[in-house]
Structure formats: structure tokens, C-alpha cells
Design an enzyme around this catalytic site. Structure first.
Site, PDB file in Angstrom:
ATOM      1  CB  ALA A  10      -7.101  13.305  -8.907  1.00 44.14           C
ATOM      2  NE  ARG A  35       1.154   7.743  -9.305  1.00 46.50           N
ATOM      3  CZ  ARG A  35       0.546   6.765  -9.971  1.00 46.50           C
ATOM      4  NH1 ARG A  35       1.224   6.068 -10.854  1.00 46.50           N
ATOM      5  NH2 ARG A  35      -0.728   6.492  -9.752  1.00 46.50           N
ATOM      6  CB  SER A 139     -14.597  -2.605  -3.838  1.00 42.67           C
ATOM      7  OG  SER A 139     -14.326  -3.742  -4.640  1.00 42.67           O
ATOM      8  CE1 TYR A 152      -8.969  -2.885  -2.426  1.00 41.67           C
ATOM      9  CE2 TYR A 152     -10.393  -4.597  -3.331  1.00 41.67           C
ATOM     10  CZ  TYR A 152      -9.988  -3.263  -3.286  1.00 41.67           C
ATOM     11  OH  TYR A 152     -10.596  -2.323  -4.088  1.00 41.67           O
ATOM     12  CE  LYS A 156     -11.643  -0.184  -1.750  1.00 45.28           C
ATOM     13  NZ  LYS A 156     -11.775   1.265  -1.939  1.00 45.28           N
ATOM     14  N   GLY A 183     -17.455  -3.215  -9.691  1.00 48.66           N
ATOM     15  CA  GLY A 183     -16.824  -4.512  -9.958  1.00 48.66           C
ATOM     16  C   GLY A 183     -15.530  -4.231 -10.701  1.00 48.66           C
ATOM     17  CB  THR A 187      -7.857   1.612 -13.149  1.00 47.50           C
ATOM     18  OG1 THR A 187      -7.821   0.661 -12.067  1.00 47.50           O
ATOM     19  CG2 THR A 187      -9.298   2.045 -13.380  1.00 47.50           C
ATOM     20  CD  GLU A 188      -1.636   3.822 -13.481  1.00 55.52           C
ATOM     21  OE1 GLU A 188      -1.106   3.982 -12.371  1.00 55.52           O
ATOM     22  OE2 GLU A 188      -1.496   4.621 -14.425  1.00 55.52           O
TER      23      GLU A 188
HETATM   24  P1  NDP Z   1      -5.584   3.243  -9.727  1.00 52.05           P
HETATM   25  O1  NDP Z   1      -4.430   2.470  -9.212  1.00 52.05           O
HETATM   26  O2  NDP Z   1      -5.636   3.547 -11.185  1.00 52.05           O
HETATM   27  O3  NDP Z   1      -5.721   4.624  -8.915  1.00 52.05           O
HETATM   28  C1  NDP Z   1      -5.528   4.665  -7.532  1.00 52.05           C
HETATM   29  C2  NDP Z   1      -5.353   6.113  -7.096  1.00 52.05           C
HETATM   30  O4  NDP Z   1      -5.184   6.140  -5.668  1.00 52.05           O
HETATM   31  C3  NDP Z   1      -4.134   6.766  -7.705  1.00 52.05           C
HETATM   32  O5  NDP Z   1      -4.442   8.066  -8.119  1.00 52.05           O
HETATM   33  C4  NDP Z   1      -3.141   6.813  -6.541  1.00 52.05           C
HETATM   34  O6  NDP Z   1      -2.325   7.964  -6.656  1.00 52.05           O
HETATM   35  C5  NDP Z   1      -4.082   6.942  -5.351  1.00 52.05           C
HETATM   36  N1  NDP Z   1      -3.442   6.495  -4.121  1.00 52.05           N
HETATM   37  C6  NDP Z   1      -3.068   5.236  -3.781  1.00 52.05           C
HETATM   38  N2  NDP Z   1      -2.446   5.240  -2.603  1.00 52.05           N
HETATM   39  C7  NDP Z   1      -2.429   6.530  -2.172  1.00 52.05           C
HETATM   40  C8  NDP Z   1      -1.902   7.183  -1.023  1.00 52.05           C
HETATM   41  N3  NDP Z   1      -1.288   6.492  -0.050  1.00 52.05           N
HETATM   42  N4  NDP Z   1      -2.051   8.518  -0.915  1.00 52.05           N
HETATM   43  C9  NDP Z   1      -2.672   9.218  -1.882  1.00 52.05           C
HETATM   44  N5  NDP Z   1      -3.191   8.662  -2.993  1.00 52.05           N
HETATM   45  C10 NDP Z   1      -3.056   7.342  -3.132  1.00 52.05           C
HETATM   46  O7  NDP Z   1      -6.867   2.421  -9.288  1.00 52.05           O
HETATM   47  P2  NDP Z   1      -8.452   2.725  -9.405  1.00 52.05           P
HETATM   48  O8  NDP Z   1      -8.711   4.001 -10.074  1.00 52.05           O
HETATM   49  O9  NDP Z   1      -9.075   1.503  -9.922  1.00 52.05           O
HETATM   50  O10 NDP Z   1      -8.797   2.824  -7.857  1.00 52.05           O
HETATM   51  C11 NDP Z   1      -9.535   3.888  -7.288  1.00 52.05           C
HETATM   52  C12 NDP Z   1     -10.411   3.328  -6.175  1.00 52.05           C
HETATM   53  O11 NDP Z   1     -11.363   2.427  -6.749  1.00 52.05           O
HETATM   54  C13 NDP Z   1      -9.683   2.544  -5.106  1.00 52.05           C
HETATM   55  O12 NDP Z   1     -10.214   2.895  -3.850  1.00 52.05           O
HETATM   56  C14 NDP Z   1     -10.005   1.094  -5.450  1.00 52.05           C
HETATM   57  O13 NDP Z   1      -9.950   0.270  -4.314  1.00 52.05           O
HETATM   58  C15 NDP Z   1     -11.416   1.250  -5.976  1.00 52.05           C
HETATM   59  N6  NDP Z   1     -11.921   0.178  -6.805  1.00 52.05           N
HETATM   60  C16 NDP Z   1     -11.281  -0.175  -7.970  1.00 52.05           C
HETATM   61  C17 NDP Z   1     -11.837  -1.189  -8.756  1.00 52.05           C
HETATM   62  C18 NDP Z   1     -11.156  -1.671  -9.993  1.00 52.05           C
HETATM   63  O14 NDP Z   1     -11.512  -2.781 -10.485  1.00 52.05           O
HETATM   64  N7  NDP Z   1     -10.233  -0.923 -10.585  1.00 52.05           N
HETATM   65  C19 NDP Z   1     -13.074  -1.842  -8.386  1.00 52.05           C
HETATM   66  C20 NDP Z   1     -13.640  -1.409  -7.149  1.00 52.05           C
HETATM   67  C21 NDP Z   1     -13.098  -0.413  -6.413  1.00 52.05           C
HETATM   68  P3  NDP Z   1      -0.752   8.029  -6.352  1.00 52.05           P
HETATM   69  O15 NDP Z   1      -0.178   6.696  -6.679  1.00 52.05           O
HETATM   70  O16 NDP Z   1      -0.281   9.148  -7.235  1.00 52.05           O
HETATM   71  O17 NDP Z   1      -0.671   8.374  -4.905  1.00 52.05           O
HETATM   72  C1  8X3 Z   2     -11.598  -4.026  -6.985  1.00 47.13           C
HETATM   73  C2  8X3 Z   2     -12.433  -5.103  -7.565  1.00 47.13           C
HETATM   74  O1  8X3 Z   2     -12.980  -7.597  -7.409  1.00 47.13           O
HETATM   75  O2  8X3 Z   2     -10.634  -6.967  -7.577  1.00 47.13           O
HETATM   76  O3  8X3 Z   2     -12.119  -3.540  -5.791  1.00 47.13           O
HETATM   77  O4  8X3 Z   2     -11.839  -6.635  -5.547  1.00 47.13           O
HETATM   78  S1  8X3 Z   2     -11.928  -6.641  -6.975  1.00 47.13           S
END
Ligand code: NDP
Ligand code: 8X3
Length: 251
Positions: A10, A35, A139, A152, A156, A183, A187-188
């Protein structure tokens, strides 16, 4: 009575946006991530929306830490209605034959094993109460395999399979299981994938309008706000300018 949602990851992106959206809709929240500082800031922001918040700092890869945090919840936080398995990441983008096994472990341990540890801790309570909703963030990478995405994509695809498996295993217990597969969402995510290389990360979202985290939060609210007899099994959500994992219309 207000529901309780547990969100992994979160502290950023989709998880943070989901926390804000659920709080707007009066859901009490357990927010998690590694964090602490970000968890504290988010907790304060959410509490301004008049919901109760419990912030738990742990790494989903650490099975003992997951058990310790989620197995010892204060009494008033134990009846979790919604589990959002969102914590996840990509590390690297390159061919398998040149891959880095540390990146592979990071992705497999977070996206697959972390999701399993958290689900194992929370699902029994849902089964016992015959009520609950698990939402896994998959994803487009769990539907297609794209060049250099190998591990990756495999993680997924595993989330896709585990979502189906959970739905079968919990069918008799009235627990809903949903997967949301985005898709490109800005974000980060790409900053993490490219190990902090900001210009490379920004390039991913140039020339078209990507999704933002709030778009996925809308979808999460949609799936959790359906009536008890309706479950959304699987939702694939793309930017209008994206047709597949690799096909974008860029200006
Ligand atoms: P961010 O990097 O913005 O957020 C990722 C979150 O995951 C952070 O809050 C991070 O928190 C947490 N996280 C990562 N590793 C751990 C860990 N080991 N333990 C606990 N928390 C963890 O990315 P998104 O919001 O984009 O990603 C969220 C989800 O969406 C992921 O599962 C990603 O694969 C999926 N996704 C993202 C897409 C995109 O294009 N952005 C597309 C499709 C799917 P912290 O670092 O504080 O631990
Ligand atoms: C994140 C989207 O297309 O980079 O799951 O895999 S992609």
C-alpha cells in the site's frame, strides 16, 4: 457495519490508490509494505477520511514475518472481509540466457510465494466465517508472454493459475476470488524494474496515455461493491492506446 480490507503493497501505486478509494467508501484498512515512513504518512491521510487504519511493516517474502504480523492481529482487526494481494514487482527486462538469478528470486519470492504466504494467513478466517473476497493483482503479463519478460511473465501466469485454484478451493465456503490484470499503469513499477533508472522508466509511458493507479482502484471498488451473489472472476484493463502486451499506439 464497516468492512475491513487488508492491502499488501500500500506504500505506492495501485495499492496506495486502492487504500484511498476504499477509505472514501468507509472501509477500515490494514495497510502493509516494507517502507514504514510511507505507511505512517498514508495512515494519517486515510484517518482524515474517518476510517480506522492499522499499518503493518513487513516483507511478504519473509514467511515468519508474515505469520507473525498477520497471525497476531488485534482482536478488532481479525475479521478481514477483503484481501488485496497487490504487492509485487518486476526486476530487470532481458533475455533468459542473460538473466540475473537474484532478480528471478526477487520476483518469484514476492509475486508468487509472498502472495501465497499472505493468503495462507488470511484465507482460513474467511473460510471459517463463510465470507470474504480475495483480489489478486495479476497483469497482462499473466495472459501473454512478451520479449524479455520471461520470469516476470511466469510469476504473473502463476498468479493467474493460483487465482483459479483459490476459486476452486474456496468454492464451498462462499469466498469470492477475483483477478484484476492491468496493462500499462504509470506507478513506480518501471522505476523498480529498471533498478532506479528514472529516464528508462519514464520512457515506458511516453507517447500515449497510460493508465494511472486510480483507474485500477476504480476497478477494485467495482468488484468489491457487487452484490453478494455476483463475483467478477477476471478483469483485463488496458489503456485505450494499448492492444496487447507489446502493441501500443504512440503519437
Ligand atoms: P509500485 O512499485 O508503485 O508498488 C508496488 C508495491 O508493492 C509497493 O507498495 C511495495 O512496497 C510493494 N512491495 C514490493 N515488494 C514487496 C515486498 N517484498 N514486501 C511487501 N511489499 C512489497 O507498483 P504498482 O503499484 O504498479 O504494482 C502493484 C502490483 O500491480 C504489482 O503486483 C504489479 O506486478 C502489478 N501490475 C502493475 C502494472 C503496471 O503497469 N504498473 C501492470 C500490471 C500489474 P514497499 O516497497 O514499501 O515494500
Ligand atoms: C506490468 C505490465 O506489460 O510491463 O505487469 O508486464 S507489463
Amino acid at each position: 457495519m464497516s468492512k475491513i480490507a487488508l492491502i499488501t503493497g500500500a506504500t505506492s501505486g495501485i495499492g496506495e490508490a486502492a487504500a484511498l478509494r476504499l477509505a472514501e467508501n468507509k472501509t477500515n484498512l490494514i495497510i502493509t509494505g516494507r517502507r514504514q515512513e510511507r505507511l505512517t504518512i498514508l495512515k494519517n491521510k486515510l484517518e482524515e477520511r474517518n476510517v480506522r487504519v492499522l499499518a503493518l511493516c513487513f516483507d511478504v517474502r519473509d514467511e515468519l514475518a508474515v505469520k507473525d504480523a498477520l497471525g497476531n492481529l488485534p482482536e478488532e482487526w481479525r475479521k478481514i472481509d477483503i484481501l488485496l494481494n497487490n504487492a509485487g514487482l518486476a526486476a530487470g527486462l532481458g533475455t533468459l540466457q542473460e538473466g540475473d538469478s537474484d532478480d528471478w528470486s526477487l520476483m518469484i519470492d514476492t509475486n508468487v510465494k509472498g502472495l501465497l504466504y499472505v493468503t495462507r494467513a488470511i484465507a482460513p478466517g474467511m473460510v471459517e466465517r463463510k465470507s470474504g473476497h480475495i483480489i489478486n493483482i495479476g497483469s497482462i503479463a499473466g495472459k501473454e508472454v512478451y520479449p524479455n519478460g520471461n520470469v516476470y511473465c511466469a510469476t504473473k501466469h502463476a498468479v493467474d493459475a493460483l487465482t483459479k485454484a483459490m476459486r476452486i478451493d474456496m468454492l464451498a465456503h462462499n469466498v469470492k476470488v477475483t483477478q484484476i490484470c492491468p496493462g500499462a499503469v504509470e506507478t513506480e513499477f518501471s522505476l523498480v524494474r529498471f533498478h532506479g533508472d528514472r529516464s528508462r522508466a519514464e520512457h515506458v509511458y511516453e507517447g500515449y496515455e497510460s493508465l494511472v493507479a486510480a483507474d485500477i482502484a476504480d476497478c477494485i471498488w467495482f468488484v468489491v461493491s457487487r452484490p453478494p451473489h455476483v463475483n467478477i472472476n477476471d478483469m483485463v484493463v488496458m489503456p485505450t492506446a494499448q492492444a496487447s502486451a507489446t502493441l501500443f499506439h504512440k503519437e
